[in-house]
Design a protein around this motif. Sequence first.
Motif, mmCIF file in Angstrom:
data_model
loop_
_atom_site.group_PDB
_atom_site.id
_atom_site.type_symbol
_atom_site.label_atom_id
_atom_site.label_comp_id
_atom_site.label_asym_id
_atom_site.label_seq_id
_atom_site.Cartn_x
_atom_site.Cartn_y
_atom_site.Cartn_z
ATOM 1 N N ILE A 240 31.478 41.910 44.736
ATOM 2 C CA ILE A 240 31.911 42.227 43.371
ATOM 3 C C ILE A 240 31.124 43.418 42.844
ATOM 4 O O ILE A 240 31.699 44.354 42.289
ATOM 5 C CB ILE A 240 31.755 41.004 42.436
ATOM 6 C CG1 ILE A 240 32.765 39.922 42.825
ATOM 7 C CG2 ILE A 240 31.924 41.410 40.965
ATOM 8 C CD1 ILE A 240 32.567 38.601 42.114
ATOM 9 N N PHE B 65 38.646 38.000 41.364
ATOM 10 C CA PHE B 65 37.221 37.830 41.653
ATOM 11 C C PHE B 65 36.917 36.527 42.375
ATOM 12 O O PHE B 65 35.835 36.365 42.922
ATOM 13 C CB PHE B 65 36.392 37.892 40.359
ATOM 14 C CG PHE B 65 36.795 36.878 39.329
ATOM 15 C CD1 PHE B 65 36.281 35.596 39.363
ATOM 16 C CD2 PHE B 65 37.709 37.199 38.354
ATOM 17 C CE1 PHE B 65 36.665 34.654 38.426
ATOM 18 C CE2 PHE B 65 38.103 36.276 37.412
ATOM 19 C CZ PHE B 65 37.572 34.995 37.449
ATOM 20 N N VAL C 248 32.870 46.948 41.864
ATOM 21 C CA VAL C 248 32.808 47.536 40.522
ATOM 22 C C VAL C 248 32.251 48.958 40.592
ATOM 23 O O VAL C 248 32.768 49.875 39.946
ATOM 24 C CB VAL C 248 31.988 46.649 39.558
ATOM 25 C CG1 VAL C 248 31.707 47.375 38.248
ATOM 26 C CG2 VAL C 248 32.708 45.330 39.296
ATOM 27 N N LEU D 143 31.079 39.871 37.494
ATOM 28 C CA LEU D 143 32.097 40.886 37.233
ATOM 29 C C LEU D 143 31.958 41.436 35.817
ATOM 30 O O LEU D 143 31.966 42.654 35.613
ATOM 31 C CB LEU D 143 33.500 40.300 37.434
ATOM 32 C CG LEU D 143 34.664 41.208 37.052
ATOM 33 C CD1 LEU D 143 34.710 42.451 37.935
ATOM 34 C CD2 LEU D 143 35.974 40.449 37.111
#
Length: 103
Positions: free
Chosen positions: A84, A76, A88, A9
């Motif tokens: 992830i 997360f 994003v 992340l």
Amino acid sequence: VYASRLEVLMETGRERLGGLLEISSIEAGLQTVGWLRDGVDGESAARAAAARGVEVVPLSRYARGRIPKEGLQLGFAGVGVGEIRRGVRELALAIKAAAREPP
């Protein structure tokens, strides 16, 4: 497992969210906060993210009245590494769209 997800992340966030969202670093936990750049509304960003299949929570939902800085709660722990990265990427597009919306 959670540490590696957090690492992905943070790394992906630095690559894709620079100038849009600053992710707070944490030592442990299952979620963190991303601070939105000035002028971006958290509710608008969350709606735009949801339309792209990404679930985030605006920090304003946890406050009474106006908050000094807009941000998003980012979870997360329950999400795989590939998801992830996708999240994003989609969140960056969502925030860009929300930044163009009138307040």
